[in-house]
Design a protein around this motif. Structure first.
Motif, PDB file in Angstrom:
ATOM      1  N   VAL A 425       1.055  -1.041  -0.053  1.00 54.77           N
ATOM      2  CA  VAL A 425      -0.061  -0.123   0.202  1.00 54.77           C
ATOM      3  C   VAL A 425       0.992   1.203  -0.024  1.00 54.77           C
ATOM      4  O   VAL A 425       1.705   1.678   0.980  1.00 54.77           O
ATOM      5  N   ARG A 426       0.897   1.952  -1.066  1.00 53.87           N
ATOM      6  CA  ARG A 426       1.845   3.028  -1.249  1.00 53.87           C
ATOM      7  C   ARG A 426       1.120   4.362  -1.888  1.00 53.87           C
ATOM      8  O   ARG A 426       0.049   3.957  -2.768  1.00 53.87           O
ATOM      9  N   GLY A 427       1.355   5.555  -1.203  1.00 52.31           N
ATOM     10  CA  GLY A 427       0.907   6.729  -1.883  1.00 52.31           C
ATOM     11  C   GLY A 427       1.584   7.341  -3.009  1.00 52.31           C
ATOM     12  O   GLY A 427       2.739   7.095  -3.075  1.00 52.31           O
ATOM     13  N   ARG A 449      -5.812  12.922  -3.025  1.00 56.70           N
ATOM     14  CA  ARG A 449      -4.769  12.156  -2.583  1.00 56.70           C
ATOM     15  C   ARG A 449      -4.962  10.730  -3.115  1.00 56.70           C
ATOM     16  O   ARG A 449      -6.093  10.437  -3.026  1.00 56.70           O
ATOM     17  N   TYR A 451      -3.751   6.508  -3.306  1.00 56.63           N
ATOM     18  CA  TYR A 451      -3.171   5.248  -2.643  1.00 56.63           C
ATOM     19  C   TYR A 451      -3.364   4.237  -3.693  1.00 56.63           C
ATOM     20  O   TYR A 451      -4.492   3.943  -4.073  1.00 56.63           O
ATOM     21  N   GLU A 452      -2.180   3.502  -3.869  1.00 63.00           N
ATOM     22  CA  GLU A 452      -2.183   2.273  -4.775  1.00 63.00           C
ATOM     23  C   GLU A 452      -2.064   1.101  -3.970  1.00 63.00           C
ATOM     24  O   GLU A 452      -1.173   0.884  -3.215  1.00 63.00           O
ATOM     25  N   ILE A 468      -2.667   4.502   5.572  1.00 62.78           N
ATOM     26  CA  ILE A 468      -3.175   5.540   4.700  1.00 62.78           C
ATOM     27  C   ILE A 468      -3.647   6.795   5.316  1.00 62.78           C
ATOM     28  O   ILE A 468      -4.323   6.799   6.599  1.00 62.78           O
ATOM     29  N   ILE A 479      -8.405   5.334  -4.073  1.00 64.63           N
ATOM     30  CA  ILE A 479      -7.765   4.127  -3.698  1.00 64.63           C
ATOM     31  C   ILE A 479      -7.625   3.235  -4.970  1.00 64.63           C
ATOM     32  O   ILE A 479      -8.801   2.872  -5.695  1.00 64.63           O
TER      33      ILE A 479
END
Length: 554
Positions: A425-427, A449, A451-452, A468, A479
């Motif tokens: 999980v990264r932004g 914003r 996040y992937e 997150i 997302i």
């Protein structure tokens, strides 16, 4: 069914497309069946003795179960009968619960195998890791070796000493080494030498048969003080007879764990044997039909005085190498053993016990796969080695059920750890420098914003969703889920917590590119309706466009 309609089905089962091919193959199968019977004869007797039953009961098993499984089975070349994998389990059941307990456990196993086949569970064998099958197979081999040390060395135990567990047997061997019979040890070593060296002379005559004849010649010709089968067992000749089992609900309930153990082991062993056979003749077995046949064969074996049976890799390989290609070879093998049982069984009393032990020691060596164990320990990950050694040690010290159960638990834990480490999980990073070397960036509003998430979303990774975060000025959180193949209930709960956090901070949640299974899971949980179906977008560009609209509205 009409004969013309039956022929294509028959030919497809036996692997030949024309009557002429079948006519050419039948003589080869008859010869192969005879050869396999010669191989199976001493093995069936030895495995029956190792299982704590009479020598003739091994032949009952090979005859009844071998014939039925060959007739009904999903592999055209499979040879079934008693195997070393069952020896320790059967011996323990017989020692504690007698033959009635063994009959009940075998019938339960047969029923479970049939149910597994009917429910089409034959393909589930692939979910048993190679490290577990290698571990318990090597463990069984060690237990067989421990169990045969007494007869191989001619040891004498005090009256009433009948150890059941492998560790107890090993302790008795150590405690009674002073009773070593040098003559018995010499016969055992001589038979073992024959088993090792004879294949270098010729493979047409089975080494086990030559070892039996050599052992009889040594003991009888030199009048050695060595126990034979006739000294310890009362041998019964004649064809196997049907015996109505005396079963009760309490007995069946008591033997259910043993029946389950036998069923699982029979399924694994028989299907592994089928896989080996397929690789040798480039064929494809029918796994579910094989399970039904194994179940039927085991029930019949129990009703005719036999012990549990399964596919035997060594005998199946011997069948293939001898030219067998149809179920006829397996049925001929059973018929030949029946003739031997009726006509020649009394002569089995002459076979020395050290010779039986030597045969089983070679069987244990062949099944141990020690080279494979060493290879795994040298090349595999620490987790795989831990699974292998756990299964191996627990098989020896405790039992197969404990070993397989513990091995599966360790495997599942390691698998979950591995998968959770793969989930990320990264932004998205924001690049504001005009001189940045990064190109082809999407233009993102400051209040949005992203996040992937990459990897399966399950209970092992839900804590990563806690990472997150949103800023005070964030109005939309995207997302991106294109890299999420699956989503479970724990991850669904974590997403609901994330939605609650967004609502508290006045942030709108937008989902980009959800795959089929995660989308269905979110729909079932009502999550789609809570977020708003209009906020589920097919790709990131559409999601960013939707976020821009939402920001303008806010």
């Amino acid at each position: 069914m009409h004969r013309d309609k039956l022929k294509p089905i028959l030919f497809s089962i036996i692997g030949h497309s024309t009557k002429e091919e079948l006519k050419r193959q039948i003589p080869r199968d008859i010869v192969s069946g005879i050869v396999v019977a010669v191989v199976a004869l001493p093995l069936s007797i030895a495995l029956a003795i190792a299982s704590g039953v009479g020598p003739e009961q091994g032949l009952y098993t090979a005859i009844v179960a071998g014939f039925i499984i060959a007739l009904m089975g999903g592999s055209a070349v499979q040879i079934s009968g008693p195997t070393a994998a069952f020896a320790t389990i059967v011996a323990g059941i017989v020692a504690t619960d007698g033959m009635s307990g063994l009959v009940a456990a075998t019938i339960i196993a047969g029923v479970l195998l049939i149910v597994m086949g009917v429910m089409r569970l034959g393909t589930l064998i692939r979910f048993v890791p190679h490290t577990i099958t290698t571990g318990f197979t090597a463990g069984i081999a060690v237990t067989i070796v421990i169990g045969q040390l007494k007869d191989f060395m001619g040891l004498t135990y005090p009256t009433g000493t009948a150890p059941i567990e492998s560790m107890d047997k090993l302790a008795c061997v150590v405690q009674n080494l002073g009773t070593l019979n040098v003559q018995a040890l010499a016969v055992g070593l001589a038979c073992l030498a024959v088993l090792v060296l004879w294949p270098r002379v010729t493979e047409r005559v089975p080494a086990s048969l030559v070892a039996v004849l050599a052992g009889i010649a040594l003991v009888s010709g030199l009048n050695l003080n060595v126990n034979t089968i006739g000294d310890l067992y009362s041998i019964q000749g004649g064809a196997p007879r049907f015996v109505m089992p005396q079963l009760s609900l309490d007995l069946l309930r008591q033997q259910l764990p043993n029946g389950f153990t036998i069923a699982v082991l029979a399924a694994i062993e028989s299907l592994l044997s089928c896989v080996v056979a397929d690789s040798m003749i480039s064929s494809h077995h029918r796994a579910n039909m094989e399970l039904v046949a194994q179940g039927t064969g085991n029930i019949a074996s129990a009703l005719f005085g036999g012990i549990p049976a399964t596919g035997a890799i060594a005998r199946t390989s011997a069948n293939i190498k001898s030219g067998g290609r149809t179920p006829i070879a397996g049925m001929v093998h059973a018929v030949v053993l029946l003739a031997v049982l009726v006509l020649l069984m009394p002569y089995a009393a002459l076979i020395p016990m050290p010779c039986i032990a030597a045969i089983l020691l070679q069987v244990a060596y062949n099944m141990s796969g020690w080279r494979n164990v060493v290879h795994i320990c040298r090349t595999a990950s620490r987790g795989a080695i831990a699974v292998l050694l756990t299964t191996l040690v627990l098989t020896i010290v405790f039992d197969l059920v404990t070993a397989i159960g513990a091995g599966m638990v360790v495997t599942i834990v390691l698998f979950m750890k591995m998968v959770s480490q793969e989930t990320e999980v990264r932004g998205w990073r924001y690049y504001c420098d005009e001189d940045s070397e990064v190109t082809h960036l999407r233009e993102l509003p400051r209040a949005v914003r992203v996040y992937e998430i990459n990897g399966p979303m399950f209970f092992g990774m839900t804590d990563q969703l806690n990472n997150i975060s949103v800023k005070d000025f964030t109005r939309v959180l995207i997302i991106r889920m294109r890299g999420v193949p699956s989503l479970d209930s724990s991850a669904m709960h974590a997403l609901e917590d994330l939605l609650d956090m967004c609502r508290e901070r006045g942030v709108q949640l937008v989902i980009s590119h959800p795959n089929d299974q995660p989308m269905r899971a979110m729909e079932r949980a009502g999550f789609v309706d809570q977020v708003g179906r209009e906020n589920f977008l097919p790709n990131i560009d559409a999601a960013i466009a939707r976020a821009a609209v939402l920001v303008d509205e806010k």
